[in-house]
Design an enzyme around this catalytic site. Structure first.
Site, PDB file in Angstrom:
ATOM      1  N   ASN A   1      30.814  61.107  61.806  1.00 25.24           N
ATOM      2  CA  ASN A   1      32.048  60.434  61.371  1.00 25.24           C
ATOM      3  C   ASN A   1      32.012  60.022  59.903  1.00 25.24           C
ATOM      4  O   ASN A   1      30.983  59.535  59.428  1.00 25.24           O
ATOM      5  CB  ASN A   1      32.285  59.192  62.228  1.00 25.24           C
ATOM      6  CG  ASN A   1      32.518  59.532  63.691  1.00 25.24           C
ATOM      7  OD1 ASN A   1      33.065  60.593  63.993  1.00 25.24           O
ATOM      8  ND2 ASN A   1      32.093  58.666  64.583  1.00 25.24           N
TER       9      ASN A   1
ATOM     10  N   THR B   1      51.619  70.017  48.996  1.00 28.19           N
ATOM     11  CA  THR B   1      52.654  68.993  48.838  1.00 28.19           C
ATOM     12  C   THR B   1      53.176  68.750  50.250  1.00 28.19           C
ATOM     13  O   THR B   1      53.211  69.691  51.055  1.00 28.19           O
ATOM     14  CB  THR B   1      53.817  69.450  47.927  1.00 28.19           C
ATOM     15  OG1 THR B   1      54.449  70.583  48.518  1.00 28.19           O
ATOM     16  CG2 THR B   1      53.339  69.826  46.519  1.00 28.19           C
ATOM     17  N   HIS B   2      53.537  67.523  50.544  1.00 27.55           N
ATOM     18  CA  HIS B   2      53.933  67.151  51.921  1.00 27.55           C
ATOM     19  C   HIS B   2      52.835  67.496  52.927  1.00 27.55           C
ATOM     20  O   HIS B   2      53.129  67.742  54.097  1.00 27.55           O
ATOM     21  CB  HIS B   2      55.232  67.842  52.341  1.00 27.55           C
ATOM     22  CG  HIS B   2      56.321  67.771  51.318  1.00 27.55           C
ATOM     23  ND1 HIS B   2      57.296  66.789  51.320  1.00 27.55           N
ATOM     24  CD2 HIS B   2      56.583  68.550  50.235  1.00 27.55           C
ATOM     25  CE1 HIS B   2      58.111  66.978  50.295  1.00 27.55           C
ATOM     26  NE2 HIS B   2      57.687  68.037  49.619  1.00 27.55           N
TER      27      HIS B   2
ATOM     28  N   SER C   1      34.315  22.843  47.917  1.00 26.22           N
ATOM     29  CA  SER C   1      34.250  24.268  47.574  1.00 26.22           C
ATOM     30  C   SER C   1      32.798  24.711  47.373  1.00 26.22           C
ATOM     31  O   SER C   1      32.529  25.859  47.057  1.00 26.22           O
ATOM     32  CB  SER C   1      35.056  24.539  46.292  1.00 26.22           C
ATOM     33  OG  SER C   1      34.642  23.675  45.251  1.00 26.22           O
TER      34      SER C   1
ATOM     35  N   ASN D   1      38.411  20.429  35.353  1.00 31.73           N
ATOM     36  CA  ASN D   1      39.502  21.401  35.226  1.00 31.73           C
ATOM     37  C   ASN D   1      39.224  22.456  34.152  1.00 31.73           C
ATOM     38  O   ASN D   1      39.432  23.651  34.372  1.00 31.73           O
ATOM     39  CB  ASN D   1      40.817  20.679  34.919  1.00 31.73           C
ATOM     40  CG  ASN D   1      41.199  19.723  36.042  1.00 31.73           C
ATOM     41  OD1 ASN D   1      40.577  19.733  37.097  1.00 31.73           O
ATOM     42  ND2 ASN D   1      42.211  18.905  35.807  1.00 31.73           N
TER      43      ASN D   1
ATOM     44  N   TYR E   1      46.641  21.477  36.232  1.00 31.70           N
ATOM     45  CA  TYR E   1      45.777  21.816  37.363  1.00 31.70           C
ATOM     46  C   TYR E   1      46.320  21.243  38.666  1.00 31.70           C
ATOM     47  O   TYR E   1      46.870  20.145  38.701  1.00 31.70           O
ATOM     48  CB  TYR E   1      44.348  21.280  37.128  1.00 31.70           C
ATOM     49  CG  TYR E   1      43.424  21.574  38.302  1.00 31.70           C
ATOM     50  CD1 TYR E   1      42.788  22.802  38.409  1.00 31.70           C
ATOM     51  CD2 TYR E   1      43.228  20.638  39.320  1.00 31.70           C
ATOM     52  CE1 TYR E   1      41.957  23.089  39.497  1.00 31.70           C
ATOM     53  CE2 TYR E   1      42.400  20.911  40.407  1.00 31.70           C
ATOM     54  CZ  TYR E   1      41.774  22.137  40.492  1.00 31.70           C
ATOM     55  OH  TYR E   1      40.963  22.423  41.558  1.00 31.70           O
TER      56      TYR E   1
ATOM     57  N   LYS F   1      29.535  64.221  67.315  1.00 30.83           N
ATOM     58  CA  LYS F   1      30.336  63.663  66.226  1.00 30.83           C
ATOM     59  C   LYS F   1      29.517  63.272  65.001  1.00 30.83           C
ATOM     60  O   LYS F   1      28.394  62.805  65.081  1.00 30.83           O
ATOM     61  CB  LYS F   1      31.095  62.405  66.701  1.00 30.83           C
ATOM     62  CG  LYS F   1      32.084  62.640  67.783  1.00 30.83           C
ATOM     63  CD  LYS F   1      33.459  63.069  67.307  1.00 30.83           C
ATOM     64  CE  LYS F   1      34.109  62.158  66.308  1.00 30.83           C
ATOM     65  NZ  LYS F   1      34.866  61.103  66.975  1.00 30.83           N
TER      66      LYS F   1
ATOM     67  N   GLN G   1      41.887  25.872  43.696  1.00 32.67           N
ATOM     68  CA  GLN G   1      40.535  26.090  44.211  1.00 32.67           C
ATOM     69  C   GLN G   1      40.515  27.327  45.118  1.00 32.67           C
ATOM     70  O   GLN G   1      39.463  27.926  45.328  1.00 32.67           O
ATOM     71  CB  GLN G   1      40.095  24.838  44.986  1.00 32.67           C
ATOM     72  CG  GLN G   1      38.716  24.921  45.567  1.00 32.67           C
ATOM     73  CD  GLN G   1      38.200  23.548  45.970  1.00 32.67           C
ATOM     74  OE1 GLN G   1      37.890  22.717  45.124  1.00 32.67           O
ATOM     75  NE2 GLN G   1      38.140  23.284  47.269  1.00 32.67           N
TER      76      GLN G   1
ATOM     77  N   LYS H   1      38.957  31.205  44.231  1.00 35.94           N
ATOM     78  CA  LYS H   1      37.593  31.730  44.136  1.00 35.94           C
ATOM     79  C   LYS H   1      37.211  32.711  45.232  1.00 35.94           C
ATOM     80  O   LYS H   1      36.640  33.766  44.946  1.00 35.94           O
ATOM     81  CB  LYS H   1      36.592  30.568  44.074  1.00 35.94           C
ATOM     82  CG  LYS H   1      36.417  30.094  42.629  1.00 35.94           C
ATOM     83  CD  LYS H   1      35.712  28.789  42.516  1.00 35.94           C
ATOM     84  CE  LYS H   1      36.607  27.591  42.666  1.00 35.94           C
ATOM     85  NZ  LYS H   1      37.853  27.565  41.896  1.00 35.94           N
TER      86      LYS H   1
HETATM   87  N1  ARG Z   1      36.413  22.806  42.791  1.00 37.40           N
HETATM   88  C1  ARG Z   1      37.513  22.703  41.911  1.00 37.40           C
HETATM   89  C2  ARG Z   1      38.209  24.080  41.822  1.00 37.40           C
HETATM   90  O1  ARG Z   1      37.610  25.003  42.145  1.00 37.40           O
HETATM   91  C3  ARG Z   1      37.063  22.317  40.542  1.00 37.40           C
HETATM   92  C4  ARG Z   1      38.087  21.608  39.760  1.00 37.40           C
HETATM   93  C5  ARG Z   1      38.376  20.327  40.425  1.00 37.40           C
HETATM   94  N2  ARG Z   1      39.266  19.527  39.648  1.00 37.40           N
HETATM   95  C6  ARG Z   1      39.826  18.437  40.157  1.00 37.40           C
HETATM   96  N3  ARG Z   1      40.605  17.790  39.347  1.00 37.40           N
HETATM   97  N4  ARG Z   1      39.667  18.087  41.410  1.00 37.40           N
HETATM   98  O2  ARG Z   1      39.340  24.163  41.453  1.00 37.40           O
END
Ligand code: ARG
Length: 457
Positions: free
Chosen positions: A285, A155-156, A23, A110, A317, A283, A322, A325
């Site tokens: 836009n 309206t509409h 990640s 975690n 977890y 135009k 992951q 993110k």
């Molecule tokens: N990169 C992981 C995430 O974003 C971090 C936590 C990883 N934990 C693990 N037990 N592999 O979730």
């Protein structure tokens, strides 16, 4: 490359698997929060006498140096180390030796990642709120500046009744007020400290979690270690808030697109927030509004995406998490940019007043006022509705507006009509008549502006 967790493994990680599970490409964005959290954790270990003061001092100094390396763009990311946590820990060990390996005592990635995202989101919420506030103020400013200007209300998407443009703009400020409320409310649930939960069960080391929370300015600590490492509700809530906000922006975007067309012609966008066509020289836009409307799709997608990631996960977890993110980062970036672009676009736009005569030309905007007039003369509303409908039909047939009717023509439709009906037919009087709290009459709209200015000061 030897992984930090490779003790029980005989073979090294397959390259494909390494890239698949990493990640680092995106979680490096969290470096400052990861270091901030590590420093607080280190101080907690010192306070619990797990680390000696001198050890803690060395670790903290190392972490601060690493932070500077990042800030100066000098940190060498190692793509073979899965994530930001491992990258920082490896670098710490390079800098201060085996002592670096003591930092992770009583902690797991975690609870570490749960902390990092909370710290990140807490900061971003502040920025989103500032951008939100700015847009609200732009809308309020436009409402004040264009006070008195009348537009058709729809309206509409059919012309319905005359309203003040300011009233229409303030409707969006109401939506944004609710968005701000929601943001402030969810911020309470982001602002909870998870460290000390470790992998899932808590830790053997006597960590004073409230002390860590104090160091990191969290008003609360999580109550259950399993929940703390498995909870992503606060991200879902942020994505949900963002979806509602984007839905509001997208509705306003749609109005901007319509209003700036020659068919409507209410609004002229500045050159700074419009683009030209590569083939049609005439135009201009409304791309800014269109893109905001378009980007709403990805934010809704992120909400449904994360809900789907979470829905089947057993405690605690799971690596699936992951996947939280990228949607979060993209949503934060999208929402902030859309808010700022909208502020810029609207601030530089000009409204073109429609004259009351132009308004009277079409749409029979005051037909409802005629019906109300007849009711005031004691006619039941249903009957009044029918008589007014006949009046409109008469106008359509004769190719005239309500204003152009004569009293004898009106009398033929109903005896109840008197000279004073022409007062209610007027567009301005129609607006002025809507004098209930929350209505479109001038003084009521001024009242709204005053109240909102207080709330959005
Ligand atoms: N990169 C992981 C995430 O974003 C971090 C936590 C990883 N934990 C693990 N037990 N592999 O979730």
């Amino acid at each position: 490359m030897k992984q930090l967790w490779s003790g029980r493994f005989k073979e090294s990680l397959d390259d494909l698997m390494l890239r698949f599970s990493a990640s680092i490409a995106y979680d490096q964005r969290l470096y400052a929060y990861d270091i901030e959290g590590s420093i607080a954790h280190c101080k907690t270990l010192r306070q619990a006498k797990v680390l000696k003061p001198a050890e803690a001092q060395k670790i903290i100094a190392g972490l601060k140096k690493i932070e500077q390396e990042f800030a100066k763009g000098k940190f060498q990311i190692d793509e073979t180390l899965e994530d930001i946590h491992m990258n920082i820990e490896r670098r710490l060990t390079e800098k201060i030796g085996p002592l670096g390996g003591k930092l992770h005592t009583g902690r797991s990635r975690n609870d570490q990642i749960a902390l990092d995202i909370r710290l990140f989101l807490r900061d971003e919420i502040g920025q989103v709120d500032r951008s939100l506030k700015q847009l609200g103020k732009v809308l309020l400013g436009l409402a004040e500046k264009n006070h008195g200007q009348i537009i058709p209300g729809y309206t509409h998407l059919q012309r319905a009744q005359p309203i003040l443009l300011a009233h229409h703009l303030l409707a969006y400020v109401e939506m944004l007020s609710r968005d701000r409320d929601r943001l402030a409310d969810l911020a309470k649930r982001v602002n909870v400290m998870p460290l000390g939960s470790a992998a899932l069960a808590g830790t053997n080391f006597p960590l004073d979690r409230h002390y860590t929370a104090k160091l990191l300015k969290f008003p609360k600590v999580t109550n259950n270690s399993l929940d703390a490492v498995a909870d992503r509700d606060f991200i879902v809530e942020f994505l949900s808030f963002s979806s509602l906000l984007m839905m509001h922006l997208s509705r306003l975007a749609e109005e901007v697109v319509l209003w700036s067309s020659s068919e409507f012609g209410f609004l002229e966008l500045s050159d700074r927030f419009t683009t030209g066509s590569s083939i049609m020289p005439q135009k201009k836009n409304p791309d800014a509004a269109e893109l905001v409307r378009g980007k709403t799709g990805r934010v809704f997608g992120h909400l449904v995406g994360l809900l789907t990631v979470m829905k089947g996960l057993p405690l605690a977890y799971n690596k699936d998490m992951q996947e939280d993110k990228e949607p979060l980062f993209d949503t934060v970036d999208t929402v902030k940019t859309c808010l700022d672009v909208f502020s810029g676009m609207l601030k530089s736009a000009r409204f073109h007043p429609l004259s009351p005569e132009a308004l009277a030309q079409s749409g029979f905007l005051t037909a409802t006022d005629i019906a109300d007039y007849l009711v005031m003369k004691n006619m039941p509303f249903r009957k009044a509705h029918e008589v007014t409908g006949k009046t409109v039909a008469f106008c359509l047939e004769a190719g005239i507006t309500l204003e152009e009717l004569s009293l004898p023509q009106l009398k033929k439709i109903s005896k109840v009509f008197e000279q004073d009906v022409f007062e209610v037919i007027s567009i301005e009087n129609s607006v002025a008549g809507k004098n209930v709290y929350g209505g479109t009459a001038g003084p009521r709209v001024k009242e709204q502006i005053r109240r909102l200015k207080r709330e959005w000061h």
